[in-house]
Motif scaffolding. Structure first.
Motif, PDB file in Angstrom:
ATOM      1  N   HIS A   1       4.447   4.680  -8.949  1.00 30.26           N
ATOM      2  CA  HIS A   1       3.364   5.556  -8.184  1.00 30.26           C
ATOM      3  C   HIS A   1       2.930   6.473  -8.914  1.00 30.26           C
ATOM      4  O   HIS A   1       3.396   7.324  -9.352  1.00 30.26           O
ATOM      5  CB  HIS A   1       4.468   6.410  -6.519  1.00 30.26           C
ATOM      6  CG  HIS A   1       5.326   5.174  -5.955  1.00 30.26           C
ATOM      7  ND1 HIS A   1       4.675   3.992  -5.514  1.00 30.26           N
ATOM      8  CD2 HIS A   1       6.607   5.112  -5.892  1.00 30.26           C
ATOM      9  CE1 HIS A   1       5.601   3.750  -4.589  1.00 30.26           C
ATOM     10  NE2 HIS A   1       6.567   4.025  -5.382  1.00 30.26           N
TER      11      HIS A   1
ATOM     12  N   LYS B   1       0.543  -1.200  -0.501  1.00 28.62           N
ATOM     13  CA  LYS B   1       0.271  -0.166  -0.241  1.00 28.62           C
ATOM     14  C   LYS B   1       0.899   1.107   0.044  1.00 28.62           C
ATOM     15  O   LYS B   1       0.049   2.132  -0.392  1.00 28.62           O
ATOM     16  CB  LYS B   1      -1.247  -0.176   1.673  1.00 28.62           C
ATOM     17  CG  LYS B   1      -2.323  -1.458   1.355  1.00 28.62           C
ATOM     18  CD  LYS B   1      -2.333  -1.338   2.465  1.00 28.62           C
ATOM     19  CE  LYS B   1      -3.947  -2.473   1.701  1.00 28.62           C
ATOM     20  NZ  LYS B   1      -4.555  -2.222   4.221  1.00 28.62           N
ATOM     21  N   LYS B   2       1.873   1.280   0.867  1.00 25.97           N
ATOM     22  CA  LYS B   2       2.953   2.025   0.809  1.00 25.97           C
ATOM     23  C   LYS B   2       4.821   1.737   0.665  1.00 25.97           C
ATOM     24  O   LYS B   2       4.883   0.766   1.342  1.00 25.97           O
ATOM     25  CB  LYS B   2       2.483   3.153   1.797  1.00 25.97           C
ATOM     26  CG  LYS B   2       3.385   3.929   1.660  1.00 25.97           C
ATOM     27  CD  LYS B   2       2.715   5.207   2.913  1.00 25.97           C
ATOM     28  CE  LYS B   2       2.667   6.636   3.500  1.00 25.97           C
ATOM     29  NZ  LYS B   2       2.553   7.726   4.143  1.00 25.97           N
TER      30      LYS B   2
ATOM     31  N   SER C   1       0.540   8.537  -6.585  1.00 28.37           N
ATOM     32  CA  SER C   1       0.491   9.835  -6.014  1.00 28.37           C
ATOM     33  C   SER C   1       1.396   9.536  -4.224  1.00 28.37           C
ATOM     34  O   SER C   1       1.640   8.889  -3.817  1.00 28.37           O
ATOM     35  CB  SER C   1      -0.829   9.734  -4.806  1.00 28.37           C
ATOM     36  OG  SER C   1      -1.275   8.854  -3.985  1.00 28.37           O
TER      37      SER C   1
ATOM     38  N   VAL D   1       7.468   7.259   1.236  1.00 27.19           N
ATOM     39  CA  VAL D   1       7.777   7.532   2.127  1.00 27.19           C
ATOM     40  C   VAL D   1       9.391   8.048   1.653  1.00 27.19           C
ATOM     41  O   VAL D   1      10.353   7.225   1.466  1.00 27.19           O
ATOM     42  CB  VAL D   1       7.111   7.254   3.020  1.00 27.19           C
ATOM     43  CG1 VAL D   1       7.734   6.087   3.422  1.00 27.19           C
ATOM     44  CG2 VAL D   1       8.086   8.442   4.006  1.00 27.19           C
TER      45      VAL D   1
ATOM     46  N   SER E   1       0.879   9.814  -1.785  1.00 25.46           N
ATOM     47  CA  SER E   1       0.609   9.010  -0.787  1.00 25.46           C
ATOM     48  C   SER E   1       0.800   7.418  -0.818  1.00 25.46           C
ATOM     49  O   SER E   1       0.911   7.053   0.510  1.00 25.46           O
ATOM     50  CB  SER E   1      -0.800   8.738  -0.215  1.00 25.46           C
ATOM     51  OG  SER E   1      -1.700   8.337  -1.897  1.00 25.46           O
ATOM     52  N   GLU E   2       1.878   7.396  -1.476  1.00 27.29           N
ATOM     53  CA  GLU E   2       2.492   5.729  -2.186  1.00 27.29           C
ATOM     54  C   GLU E   2       3.671   5.055  -1.574  1.00 27.29           C
ATOM     55  O   GLU E   2       4.276   4.967  -1.631  1.00 27.29           O
ATOM     56  CB  GLU E   2       1.660   5.462  -2.896  1.00 27.29           C
ATOM     57  CG  GLU E   2       0.263   5.950  -3.786  1.00 27.29           C
ATOM     58  CD  GLU E   2      -0.368   4.777  -5.111  1.00 27.29           C
ATOM     59  OE1 GLU E   2      -1.710   4.992  -5.734  1.00 27.29           O
ATOM     60  OE2 GLU E   2       1.128   4.866  -5.829  1.00 27.29           O
TER      61      GLU E   2
ATOM     62  N   SER F   1       3.514   1.165   8.946  1.00 24.72           N
ATOM     63  CA  SER F   1       4.402   2.384   7.777  1.00 24.72           C
ATOM     64  C   SER F   1       4.244   2.453   6.675  1.00 24.72           C
ATOM     65  O   SER F   1       2.823   3.006   6.056  1.00 24.72           O
ATOM     66  CB  SER F   1       4.814   3.323   8.898  1.00 24.72           C
ATOM     67  OG  SER F   1       4.939   3.463  10.467  1.00 24.72           O
TER      68      SER F   1
END
Length: 286
Positions: free
Chosen positions: A108, A75-76, A110, A115, A112-113, A165
């Protein structure tokens, strides 16, 4: 003519001063490269042995489950990017930053995907200029970094993966090949792959249990890989800087030669003009 010659002489002097600086920087980088290369090479056997021990435990333990070994839905994604604090190192920083931006663009849709964790002032400034959020940063890494210098960001990146996270962590850095060649790498750090695929399993006795040992060793191993990448990055930085300064010195030498040729031609033309004027004056009097 005299004014033009004075300007050329000033340019020659300026380039000569620049050449002295680039030559000195090349020698400094070469000196630091030897130490950084030795540190990077010395870290490899320790990292390999730690991987062997961890892999042996994982391979010899049936039904072992640990969040650092388990694949989960992505998810991330986290990226830990290793750059330098200073420039004048050719394409050292540009290559690794271009590589991470390529990964982001391809994988990715966006912000939000993913870090970003970043080591080095150049990387921090790069992401800030593009309004890309940075989860954690470390700058001011010394030329001979110790594990304590990157301990906080390494532990934070690993901990954030463990607590969910993000679901995958990549290490992006320059791998040191030699003084001329540095290879930008995107290496999956977490979840760890092929830890159970070792050729042989050593017969270790564990206290209190294999799971308990891995609970301690796996985060340490991941942090060690990050530290090893920082050492590789330092060796790559000094190799790239030495090469860049060597090229700058050669270019300065060529420029001095070209300017000197222009100056000599202008001086010859000035002398010829003066002789012509003297001869013309003498003829006029005669």
């Amino acid at each position: 003519m005299a004014k033009g010659m004075r300007e050329i002489k000033r340019q020659i002097k300026s380039v000569q001063n620049t050449k002295q600086i680039t030559k000195a920087m090349e020698m400094v980088a070469a000196s630091r490269l030897r130490k950084a290369q030795a540190a990077a090479e010395a870290s490899r056997p320790y990292t390999d042995k730690l991987k062997e021990v961890v892999g042996s435990i994982a391979a010899g333990s049936k039904g072992l489950k640990h969040p650092m070994l388990q694949n989960r839905e992505i998810k991330k994604t986290g990226y830990l990017v290793v750059t330098s604090d200073r420039g004048l190192a050719g394409g050292y920083n540009a290559n690794v930053l271009r590589r991470v931006m390529q990964e982001i663009k391809e994988n990715h849709k966006s912000p939000s995907e993913y870090v970003i964790f970043v080591i080095g002032r150049k990387g921090r400034d790069f992401f800030r200029q593009r309004n890309i959020a940075i989860a954690e940063e470390v700058t001011g890494i010394p030329d001979s970094p110790s594990f304590a210098d990157i301990k906080s960001i390494a532990a934070s990146a690993v901990k954030n993966f463990e607590n969910g996270s993000f679901d995958k962590l990549y290490l992006v850095y320059n791998k040191f090949v030699n003084a001329i060649t540095q290879e930008p790498m995107v290496k999956q750090l977490l979840p760890m792959e092929n830890m159970g695929g070792v050729a042989s399993v050593a017969n270790y006795e564990y206290e209190p249990s294999p799971e308990g040992v891995l609970e301690v060793l796996l985060p340490k191993y991941a942090e060690t890989l990050i530290y090893s990448a920082v050492l590789e990055g330092k060796a790559s930085e000094f190799g790239a800087r030495m090469t860049a300064m060597n090229n700058a010195t050669k270019n300065a030498t060529k420029m001095i030669g070209s300017l000197t040729l222009v100056y000599n031609r202008a001086r010859q033309a000035s002398i010829t003009q003066e002789i012509s004027e003297i001869v013309a004056g003498a003829n006029a009097q005669a």
